[in-house]
Design an enzyme around this catalytic site. Structure first.
Site, PDB file in Angstrom:
ATOM      1  CB  ALA A  74      -0.938  -0.023   1.209  1.00  0.00           C
ATOM      2  CG  ASP A  97       6.828  -0.121  23.263  1.00  0.00           C
ATOM      3  OD1 ASP A  97       6.411   0.999  22.938  1.00  0.00           O
ATOM      4  OD2 ASP A  97       7.199  -0.411  24.418  1.00  0.00           O
ATOM      5  CB  THR A 128       3.505  -5.681  17.640  1.00  0.00           C
ATOM      6  OG1 THR A 128       3.533  -6.694  18.650  1.00  0.00           O
ATOM      7  CG2 THR A 128       2.633  -4.543  18.154  1.00  0.00           C
ATOM      8  NE  ARG A 174      -2.968 -36.840  26.652  1.00  0.00           N
ATOM      9  CZ  ARG A 174      -2.377 -37.406  25.615  1.00  0.00           C
ATOM     10  NH1 ARG A 174      -2.340 -36.778  24.463  1.00  0.00           N
ATOM     11  NH2 ARG A 174      -1.815 -38.592  25.731  1.00  0.00           N
ATOM     12  CB  ALA A 223      -9.566 -21.452  25.142  1.00  0.00           C
ATOM     13  CD  GLU A 224     -12.815 -25.857  27.379  1.00  0.00           C
ATOM     14  OE1 GLU A 224     -11.662 -25.687  26.938  1.00  0.00           O
ATOM     15  OE2 GLU A 224     -13.721 -26.416  26.731  1.00  0.00           O
ATOM     16  CG  HIS A 243     -11.840 -31.343  26.025  1.00  0.00           C
ATOM     17  ND1 HIS A 243     -13.093 -31.759  25.628  1.00  0.00           N
ATOM     18  CD2 HIS A 243     -11.670 -30.091  25.536  1.00  0.00           C
ATOM     19  CE1 HIS A 243     -13.648 -30.789  24.907  1.00  0.00           C
ATOM     20  NE2 HIS A 243     -12.803 -29.766  24.837  1.00  0.00           N
ATOM     21  CG  HIS A 249       8.990 -17.305  16.644  1.00  0.00           C
ATOM     22  ND1 HIS A 249       9.563 -17.759  17.795  1.00  0.00           N
ATOM     23  CD2 HIS A 249       9.397 -16.041  16.472  1.00  0.00           C
ATOM     24  CE1 HIS A 249      10.324 -16.795  18.297  1.00  0.00           C
ATOM     25  NE2 HIS A 249      10.231 -15.738  17.516  1.00  0.00           N
TER      26      HIS A 249
HETATM   27  P1  ADP Z   1       9.601  -4.234  18.486  1.00  0.00           P
HETATM   28  O1  ADP Z   1       9.665  -3.056  17.595  1.00  0.00           O
HETATM   29  O2  ADP Z   1       8.925  -5.397  17.843  1.00  0.00           O
HETATM   30  O3  ADP Z   1       9.077  -3.872  19.859  1.00  0.00           O
HETATM   31  P2  ADP Z   1      12.308  -4.264  19.591  1.00  0.00           P
HETATM   32  O4  ADP Z   1      11.886  -3.782  20.921  1.00  0.00           O
HETATM   33  O5  ADP Z   1      13.317  -5.358  19.549  1.00  0.00           O
HETATM   34  O6  ADP Z   1      11.087  -4.787  18.705  1.00  0.00           O
HETATM   35  O7  ADP Z   1      12.864  -3.008  18.772  1.00  0.00           O
HETATM   36  C1  ADP Z   1      13.252  -3.156  17.423  1.00  0.00           C
HETATM   37  C2  ADP Z   1      14.420  -2.251  17.140  1.00  0.00           C
HETATM   38  O8  ADP Z   1      14.052  -0.887  17.363  1.00  0.00           O
HETATM   39  C3  ADP Z   1      15.646  -2.465  18.036  1.00  0.00           C
HETATM   40  O9  ADP Z   1      16.432  -3.568  17.635  1.00  0.00           O
HETATM   41  C4  ADP Z   1      16.360  -1.154  17.824  1.00  0.00           C
HETATM   42  O10 ADP Z   1      17.026  -1.132  16.583  1.00  0.00           O
HETATM   43  C5  ADP Z   1      15.193  -0.164  17.790  1.00  0.00           C
HETATM   44  N1  ADP Z   1      14.980   0.371  19.144  1.00  0.00           N
HETATM   45  C6  ADP Z   1      14.275  -0.184  20.146  1.00  0.00           C
HETATM   46  N2  ADP Z   1      14.323   0.574  21.258  1.00  0.00           N
HETATM   47  C7  ADP Z   1      15.103   1.635  20.955  1.00  0.00           C
HETATM   48  C8  ADP Z   1      15.578   2.761  21.683  1.00  0.00           C
HETATM   49  N3  ADP Z   1      15.249   2.961  22.957  1.00  0.00           N
HETATM   50  N4  ADP Z   1      16.404   3.626  21.050  1.00  0.00           N
HETATM   51  C9  ADP Z   1      16.722   3.450  19.758  1.00  0.00           C
HETATM   52  N5  ADP Z   1      16.310   2.401  19.015  1.00  0.00           N
HETATM   53  C10 ADP Z   1      15.522   1.499  19.595  1.00  0.00           C
END
Ligand code: ADP
Length: 381
Positions: A27, A141, A164, A201, A225-226, A258, A308
């Protein structure tokens, strides 16, 4: 600053991959080319690709020239084939046929170096030299924290896109990938039910979700799911585990054959434990069911950490649609000269841009509690 056909927008996927990232890339590229006539650079492997490219150039004019040549020569799939090429000019065909495919064609990665301000400075300098004025960054995050820092430390326009499966970003109702992960969990529960029912089970299935129990509770509600155990419910003590086991045993006494128990990976134990929650719970349940004089001493408990599996698979239509809506809003924000840097968010079913560091949506916590209550009544035996 306004974007032109001379100033490409870069897009990348960072952190844990999420189904829907490819629909989002498609997109972003198609809107850039078809609607806005602005070229799009795909960055391979998230921030790691940016850092790799910055190191490749390392302030050297010739290396920079070579990189620009490579970007213009190896466009689209030609660039994507070469795993060494970190920056790829995307064309129409490079995002053909990828809509629902899990993962991301650009690759995603974690990059510890990106935590260092001087490394980010090198990246900002490279983007400046390549004429890139804006970035669209999808991830969780951590990735969005990296995006915020880039925005603070440069005059780049930056839009983050929440992607995520954990649904742990509380400023948006949904992140990309959640719908598909719930779908996958329902599929998994259906398969475990078959064997749980045949062997009478108890299956304890551990889901992802980091500190959030949302993925587990949505999957529980959708699969039937229970039992579902989430971090929001507080730490699991010996007494709480015993009372959960009692509840299952009571249901078995009333004729239940189960049980499927979902436990979110973020659930804490008291005293603290290092093992996966599914195994700890299995041991606690098993020893309760095998106590002296128990009615079902042969009742088996089987744990499974789903891991995963939850991140892969064909993205659902819901995720593909959300991906397109997030991409559209990201472009709108970038093209608005008064637009802010921030993150696309689904709020009250509308997509909007919220500033980086935006507070949680209060409704998220309320909604989670309501879902728990609903599940409890729907699944009670
Ligand atoms: P997600 O984005 O899935 O939460 P991560 O927490 O591993 O995964 O963050 C992914 C990438 O984002 C890290 O490997 C890093 O390169 C960057 N990152 C995460 N936190 C910081 C931070 N505090 N400062 C700068 N880069 C960050």
């Amino acid at each position: 600053m306004s974007l032109t056909s001379e100033s490409p927008v870069a897009v990348l996927c960072s952190g844990g991959d999420a189904p829907g990232m490819n629909a989002f890339l498609r997109a972003v590229v198609r809107l850039g080319l078809n609607r806005h006539q602005i070229p799009v650079y795909g960055i391979r492997d998230g921030y790691r690709g940016l850092v790799r490219a910055a190191r490749q150039v390392d302030g050297d004019a010739e290396a920079l020239y070579a990189m620009k040549q490579e970007i213009e020569r190896n466009i689209g799939n030609r660039g994507l084939i070469d795993a060494q090429q970190s920056i790829i000019k995307m064309d129409h065909a490079s995002v053909s046929g990828i809509m629902g495919k899990g993962g991301t064609i650009l690759g995603s990665a974690r990059c510890l170096d990106f935590h260092k301000p001087d490394v980010r400075r090198e990246v900002i300098q490279l983007l400046d030299k390549l004429g890139v004025r804006a970035l669209i960054i999808s991830g969780g995050d951590g990735s969005l924290t990296g995006a915020r820092l880039l925005a603070e430390e440069s005059d780049l326009r930056i839009i983050g896109v929440p992607a995520t499966i954990d649904n742990d970003l509380q400023f948006t109702e949904m992140s990309l990938g959640v719908d598909t992960a719930v779908h996958t969990l329902v599929w998994a529960v259906d398969h475990f039910i078959d064997t749980a029912r045949s062997h009478r089970r108890v299956m304890v299935l551990e889901t992802m979700g980091r500190e959030s129990g949302d993925l587990a509770r949505m999957a529980a509600l959708a699969s039937g799911a229970e039992m579902v155990i989430t971090p929001e419910g507080g730490a699991l003590t010996e007494a709480r585990m015993r009372s959960l086991a009692e509840k299952i045993e009571g249901a078995m006494t009333r004729g239940r054959g189960h049980a499927i128990v979902l436990i979110a990976e973020g659930v804490k134990f008291e005293p603290a434990q290092k093992r996966n929650g599914a195994y700890i719970l299995r041991d606690a349940f098993q020893s309760y069911f095998q106590r002296e004089g128990a009615p079902f001493p042969d009742l088996e408990v089987r744990p499974s950490v789903l891991g995963h599996l939850q991140r892969g698979g064909h993205a659902t239509p819901g995720d593909c649609i959300l991906a397109a809506r997030f991409a559209e809003e990201a472009w709108k924000a970038l093209l608005n000269p008064k637009g802010i840097n921030g993150i696309t968010a689904l709020r009250y079913n509308k997509v909007e841009i919220v500033p980086f560091g935006c507070p949680d949506l209060p409704e998220r916590a309320v909604h989670s509690r309501a879902m728990d209550a609903l599940h409890n009544d729907l699944a009670s035996w």
